[in-house]
Design a protein around this motif. Structure first.
Motif, PDB file in Angstrom:
ATOM      1  N   GLU A  10      -9.533   4.433  -4.986  1.00  0.00           N
ATOM      2  CA  GLU A  10      -9.076   5.395  -3.801  1.00  0.00           C
ATOM      3  C   GLU A  10      -8.624   6.475  -4.456  1.00  0.00           C
ATOM      4  O   GLU A  10      -7.725   6.394  -5.440  1.00  0.00           O
ATOM      5  CB  GLU A  10      -7.988   4.914  -2.914  1.00  0.00           C
ATOM      6  CG  GLU A  10      -8.810   4.075  -1.673  1.00  0.00           C
ATOM      7  CD  GLU A  10      -7.754   3.566  -0.847  1.00  0.00           C
ATOM      8  OE1 GLU A  10      -6.708   4.170  -0.445  1.00  0.00           O
ATOM      9  OE2 GLU A  10      -7.846   2.400  -0.174  1.00  0.00           O
ATOM     10  N   PRO A  11      -8.618   7.743  -4.291  1.00  0.00           N
ATOM     11  CA  PRO A  11      -8.312   8.778  -4.969  1.00  0.00           C
ATOM     12  C   PRO A  11      -6.960   9.021  -4.844  1.00  0.00           C
ATOM     13  O   PRO A  11      -6.357   8.938  -3.829  1.00  0.00           O
ATOM     14  CB  PRO A  11      -9.409  10.067  -4.151  1.00  0.00           C
ATOM     15  CG  PRO A  11      -9.645   9.690  -2.777  1.00  0.00           C
ATOM     16  CD  PRO A  11      -9.666   8.226  -2.929  1.00  0.00           C
TER      17      PRO A  11
ATOM     18  N   LEU B 283       7.040  -7.172   2.889  1.00  0.00           N
ATOM     19  CA  LEU B 283       7.170  -6.987   1.471  1.00  0.00           C
ATOM     20  C   LEU B 283       7.534  -8.267   0.642  1.00  0.00           C
ATOM     21  O   LEU B 283       7.489  -8.122  -0.539  1.00  0.00           O
ATOM     22  CB  LEU B 283       8.262  -5.858   1.287  1.00  0.00           C
ATOM     23  CG  LEU B 283       7.985  -4.351   1.817  1.00  0.00           C
ATOM     24  CD1 LEU B 283       9.203  -3.669   1.625  1.00  0.00           C
ATOM     25  CD2 LEU B 283       6.742  -3.935   1.141  1.00  0.00           C
TER      26      LEU B 283
ATOM     27  N   ASP C 203      14.099  -2.887  -1.987  1.00  0.00           N
ATOM     28  CA  ASP C 203      14.996  -1.887  -1.884  1.00  0.00           C
ATOM     29  C   ASP C 203      15.758  -1.719  -0.580  1.00  0.00           C
ATOM     30  O   ASP C 203      15.119  -1.690   0.379  1.00  0.00           O
ATOM     31  CB  ASP C 203      14.065  -0.522  -1.932  1.00  0.00           C
ATOM     32  CG  ASP C 203      15.064   0.547  -2.150  1.00  0.00           C
ATOM     33  OD1 ASP C 203      16.270   0.676  -2.049  1.00  0.00           O
ATOM     34  OD2 ASP C 203      14.545   1.744  -2.221  1.00  0.00           O
TER      35      ASP C 203
ATOM     36  N   MET D 234       6.427  11.646 -10.720  1.00  0.00           N
ATOM     37  CA  MET D 234       7.646  11.032 -11.144  1.00  0.00           C
ATOM     38  C   MET D 234       7.170   9.806 -12.425  1.00  0.00           C
ATOM     39  O   MET D 234       7.591  10.093 -13.336  1.00  0.00           O
ATOM     40  CB  MET D 234       8.562  10.297 -10.176  1.00  0.00           C
ATOM     41  CG  MET D 234       9.597  11.327  -9.326  1.00  0.00           C
ATOM     42  SD  MET D 234      10.704  11.907 -10.613  1.00  0.00           S
ATOM     43  CE  MET D 234      11.608  10.558 -10.683  1.00  0.00           C
ATOM     44  N   THR D 235       6.326   9.118 -11.667  1.00  0.00           N
ATOM     45  CA  THR D 235       5.938   7.873 -12.447  1.00  0.00           C
ATOM     46  C   THR D 235       5.123   8.257 -13.668  1.00  0.00           C
ATOM     47  O   THR D 235       5.190   7.950 -14.606  1.00  0.00           O
ATOM     48  CB  THR D 235       5.147   6.912 -11.565  1.00  0.00           C
ATOM     49  OG1 THR D 235       4.546   7.540 -10.516  1.00  0.00           O
ATOM     50  CG2 THR D 235       6.045   5.964 -10.872  1.00  0.00           C
TER      51      THR D 235
ATOM     52  N   THR E  48      17.487   0.435   0.760  1.00  0.00           N
ATOM     53  CA  THR E  48      17.385   1.635   1.623  1.00  0.00           C
ATOM     54  C   THR E  48      16.229   1.501   2.561  1.00  0.00           C
ATOM     55  O   THR E  48      16.207   2.443   3.241  1.00  0.00           O
ATOM     56  CB  THR E  48      17.313   2.917   0.712  1.00  0.00           C
ATOM     57  OG1 THR E  48      16.311   2.477  -0.290  1.00  0.00           O
ATOM     58  CG2 THR E  48      18.790   2.986  -0.110  1.00  0.00           C
ATOM     59  N   LEU E  49      15.221   0.731   2.268  1.00  0.00           N
ATOM     60  CA  LEU E  49      13.969   0.889   3.263  1.00  0.00           C
ATOM     61  C   LEU E  49      14.526   0.071   4.377  1.00  0.00           C
ATOM     62  O   LEU E  49      14.276   0.638   5.567  1.00  0.00           O
ATOM     63  CB  LEU E  49      13.054  -0.069   2.499  1.00  0.00           C
ATOM     64  CG  LEU E  49      12.285   0.528   1.380  1.00  0.00           C
ATOM     65  CD1 LEU E  49      11.005  -0.692   0.790  1.00  0.00           C
ATOM     66  CD2 LEU E  49      11.646   1.817   1.637  1.00  0.00           C
TER      67      LEU E  49
ATOM     68  N   VAL F 204       9.854  -4.694   7.579  1.00  0.00           N
ATOM     69  CA  VAL F 204       9.884  -4.192   6.346  1.00  0.00           C
ATOM     70  C   VAL F 204      10.112  -5.602   5.610  1.00  0.00           C
ATOM     71  O   VAL F 204       9.466  -5.794   4.532  1.00  0.00           O
ATOM     72  CB  VAL F 204      11.265  -3.384   6.204  1.00  0.00           C
ATOM     73  CG1 VAL F 204      11.480  -2.988   4.821  1.00  0.00           C
ATOM     74  CG2 VAL F 204      11.042  -2.209   6.899  1.00  0.00           C
TER      75      VAL F 204
ATOM     76  N   LYS G  54      -7.350  -0.262  -4.271  1.00  0.00           N
ATOM     77  CA  LYS G  54      -6.385   0.510  -4.471  1.00  0.00           C
ATOM     78  C   LYS G  54      -6.440   1.607  -5.617  1.00  0.00           C
ATOM     79  O   LYS G  54      -6.512   2.746  -5.133  1.00  0.00           O
ATOM     80  CB  LYS G  54      -5.002  -0.100  -4.559  1.00  0.00           C
ATOM     81  CG  LYS G  54      -4.242  -0.422  -3.529  1.00  0.00           C
ATOM     82  CD  LYS G  54      -2.936  -1.133  -3.768  1.00  0.00           C
ATOM     83  CE  LYS G  54      -2.532  -1.991  -2.772  1.00  0.00           C
ATOM     84  NZ  LYS G  54      -1.476  -2.974  -3.186  1.00  0.00           N
TER      85      LYS G  54
ATOM     86  N   GLU H 261      17.642   0.328   5.616  1.00  0.00           N
ATOM     87  CA  GLU H 261      18.471   1.477   6.257  1.00  0.00           C
ATOM     88  C   GLU H 261      17.415   2.351   6.808  1.00  0.00           C
ATOM     89  O   GLU H 261      17.802   2.963   8.264  1.00  0.00           O
ATOM     90  CB  GLU H 261      19.231   1.994   5.160  1.00  0.00           C
ATOM     91  CG  GLU H 261      20.455   1.123   4.692  1.00  0.00           C
ATOM     92  CD  GLU H 261      21.344   2.007   3.887  1.00  0.00           C
ATOM     93  OE1 GLU H 261      21.229   2.789   3.189  1.00  0.00           O
ATOM     94  OE2 GLU H 261      22.501   1.369   3.600  1.00  0.00           O
ATOM     95  N   ALA H 262      16.350   2.851   6.206  1.00  0.00           N
ATOM     96  CA  ALA H 262      15.477   3.866   6.978  1.00  0.00           C
ATOM     97  C   ALA H 262      14.978   3.239   8.108  1.00  0.00           C
ATOM     98  O   ALA H 262      14.697   3.967   9.184  1.00  0.00           O
ATOM     99  CB  ALA H 262      14.273   4.204   5.868  1.00  0.00           C
TER     100      ALA H 262
END
Lengths: 379, 321
Positions: free
Chosen positions: B320-321, B237, B212, B1-2, B214-215, B233, B317, B217-218
């Motif tokens: 890393e592959p 964050l 977000d 997507m990105t 929804t995090l 969460v 970060k 909510e998840a």
């Protein structure tokens, strides 16, 4: 409940008629907006049930009520016989796969999948085993230590699925599970999802706006519009036997024509179709009366195109106004003398050069369809 | 997507609008970038270099009151030696750090729920509440400190109210006539928390607002109760917001001059007061400069370390592959 079920051998998951999830007259209003209006559904154990509808039809709100993020304004939801009224999301035997996946960005794939297990009574070893098992199920074992931003969209989708399945929920809710994937990946993932559902035996409720996705994935589906369920049935029932104009038009493409019932004899009805320039025969639906106005609908692939007038069946004469060549099939737009335009799909079963094809621009053709192919819609 | 989003953005930038092209061709972009650097060079780097140079000078009864090379060498390191030898400076540093750290912690404890609350109310209520957070800035800072002095004074209604509550709670022979609030470190911390609270709330709010939901909510969907959701969460964050807010409070609170000067304990001066006294009453400009330089390194040091580790983490970060 199981005791009352007819004692027939369980052929497929859909054969068990005991409702596992019962949605009983559920409505949800946001202020004066009616997001969901008096929906009643029964979903069987182990089936993939799709909620299909355009945006704003209430399908996501219904899903959120099942998950426990919204309380119904009216009605009740039962899961496995248990009334869910007042049960918070964290106490429901339900897990959800979010449209955005909602993976925790600060946790590795492994931690994400194992997150829900923190609250389960199990030893650390069992927890590790379960996470490993889940990662194997979605084929992501080698990505266990990556963070969500280090994997692809398709992999993220599978992490979300593994995370939602890790707690072995009775019901898995999937909110537009494939919407964020590209076309190729989506087709592949559809079958993968069905495969995983088959392996785990979990009941799936899938929300989607994509009719093809719903048709391929689901055992049964509900078509929703403006907060109401318009029809429930298997994909075949919904496609071949729609009960109202909305469902017929929403799923696939279809030709509509206004008609009036002329006479009924047995299971066939004669209808007067002004735009077709005459009477057509169609399979009757219950509750028809002569003189009743209704809609005659025919799917484009059920219209046969020919140069000669066919011997039997309903036939309509027109001029080809447009041809769309798709390779495996062609779409013909046929203008009738009344001005109405009908679409007809015809499979290109034979290899043929352009000139040899059944019809081309400005050809006079006959469109014919069987009485059983004609759908009479009173709603 | 990105990936696709970035791929789409690149040709769009290359095509650009006519205005953007004109802007770049005429060198306006360079000028825009250069302006803050020029500004900081003239008004921060140069004065800081002067102060640093001055910290190596010696105090002389001249005008300006310092000269170089009075003693054996051109540079005089004695000012910095005195920083470590003289107890006054060490104590001032410790008290400053202690008061500032305490104020920062309290700002965080008070500000975090406020910032979180701001993100959970309706948009219209949010604007009004944000307005209220900023509203105190519309009154002079000095005036607000004076208001606190009035409240904390031994004869104020506030002090009398607290005193009577205290006397009501304890046995009679423990009764006191008033609570000593003025001229204590308590007063310094209290007024500092009051003054700097918006600097904690605003960066925290900016950070929490982007999270977000929804995090949450998840996490709840996966069996976490609301407080657990917060711990697992929301809190992890929001660490960037916490760090930003803590720096915005801690750094100015450490060098604060007015608050300890007006409500603090005069026998326990904070570092801002020491610098000010060295400059004005003692007319020891080199010493004042040395303290300033030391304070700056004390503040900048942890920040540099933080951004160094942050950059390393980013690098890791990316590697890393």
């Amino acid at each position: 409940m199981r005791a009352t079920a007819p004692a027939e051998p369980v052929r497929t998951s859909a054969a068990d008629p005991a409702p596992f999830i019962r949605i009983d007259g559920v409505s949800k209003y946001f202020g004066t907006f009616r997001a969901v209006e008096n929906v009643s559904l029964e979903i069987r154990k182990g089936e993939i049930f799709a909620l299909l509808g355009g945006s704003g039809c209430g399908k996501t709100t219904l899903l959120r009520m099942l998950a426990g993020f919204e309380d119904p304004t009216k009605g009740r939801i039962f899961i496995d016989g248990q009334d869910m009224t007042g049960v918070p999301a964290y106490d429901r035997p339900v897990n959800m796969m979010f449209q955005s996946y909602a993976l925790f960005p600060h946790m590795s794939v492994e931690k994400n999948v194992g997150y829900g297990l923190k609250h389960e009574r199990m030893s650390d070893a069992e927890r590790k085993d379960r996470v490993r098992e889940m990662l194997e199920l979605v084929q992501l074992s080698q990505f266990a230590h990556r963070k969500p931003h280090q994997i692809s969209g398709g992999q993220r989708q599978r992490v979300a699925l593994a995370r939602a399945l890790a707690r072995q929920p009775k019901l898995l809710l999937l909110d537009e599970p494939l919407a964020a994937l590209d076309k190729k990946l989506r087709e592949h993932t559809q079958f993968e999802l069905m495969d995983i559902q088959h392996k785990t035996g979990t009941t799936f409720i899938v929300v989607t706006h994509d009719q093809e996705e719903a048709m391929i994935l689901s055992d049964r589906m509900a078509v929703m519009d403006k907060g109401e369920v318009r029809q429930v049935g298997s994909p075949t029932e919904i496609y071949e036997y729609p009960t109202n104009r909305f469902v017929a038009g929403f799923i696939g493409s279809i030709n509509f024509a206004e008609a009036t019932v002329a006479s009924i004899s047995g299971d066939l009805a004669e209808v007067e179709v002004p735009s077709f320039g005459g009477r057509m025969t169609a399979r009757a639906v219950p509750g028809l009366a002569p003189g009743q106005a209704l809609t005659l609908a025919v799917r484009p692939e059920k219209l046969a195109i020919s140069r000669e007038r066919p011997a039997a069946g309903n036939a309509v004469r027109g001029v080809v106004s447009d041809v769309g060549y798709f390779g495996k099939d062609s779409l013909y737009k046929v203008r009738l003398p009344s001005g109405a335009v009908l679409s007809a799909h015809s499979a290109n079963a034979r290899r043929a050069a352009e000139a040899e094809r059944v019809a081309t621009w400005e050809d006079e053709v006959w469109l014919c369809f069987d009485p059983t192919a004609a759908i009479l819609l009173t709603g | 997507m990105t990936d696709t989003a970035e791929a789409d953005a690149a040709p769009a930038a290359r095509r650009g609008s006519g205005l953007a092209r004109w802007f770049n061709r005429r060198g306006w972009a360079d000028l825009t970038i250069a302006t803050p650097y020029v500004w900081l060079t003239i008004f921060f780097l140069l004065p800081f270099m002067i102060v640093t140079a001055m910290s190596f000078a010696s105090r002389t009864p001249t005008s300006p009151p310092f000269s170089f090379g009075v003693h054996d060498s051109f540079l005089n390191f004695e000012n910095f030696a005195r920083l470590f030898e003289d107890d006054l400076y060490r104590r001032a540093f410790l008290i400053s750090i202690r008061n500032a750290a305490l104020a920062t912690l309290l700002c965080l404890l008070i500000g975090y729920p406020m910032a979180l609350g701001l993100t959970r109310v309706s948009r219209s209520a949010r604007n009004i509440l944000l307005m209220l957070v900023i509203l105190p800035f519309w009154t002079s800072f000095l005036l607000r400190v004076y208001a606190w002095m009035g409240l904390m004074g031994t004869n104020s209604w506030f002090n009398r109210l607290l005193t009577s509550i205290y006397n009501g709670l304890v046995p009679d022979d423990w009764a006191i006539r008033s609570i000593q609030m003025m001229h204590t470190n308590f007063a310094v911390v209290l007024v500092t928390v009051y003054s700097y609270l918006p600097f904690m709330i605003l960066p925290l709010y900016a950070n929490l607002e982007k999270l977000d939901l929804t995090l949450d909510e998840a996490a709840m969907d996966l069996g976490s109760r609301p407080f657990r959701v917060f711990l697992d969460v929301t809190l992890p964050l929001s660490i960037p917001g916490i760090i930003a807010g803590a720096m915005l409070v801690f750094i100015p609170a450490c060098g604060e001059l007015i608050i300890p000067g007006l409500v603090g304990n005069p026998s326990q001066p904070m570092i801002g007061r020491v610098i000010s006294d060295e400059f004005s009453s003692a007319r020891d400009w080199p010493m004042a400069s040395a303290v300033s330089v030391a304070l700056l390194f004390l503040m900048v040091g942890p920040m540099m370390l933080y951004s160094h580790f942050e950059a390393k983490a980013q690098e890791k970060k990316a590697m890393e592959p």
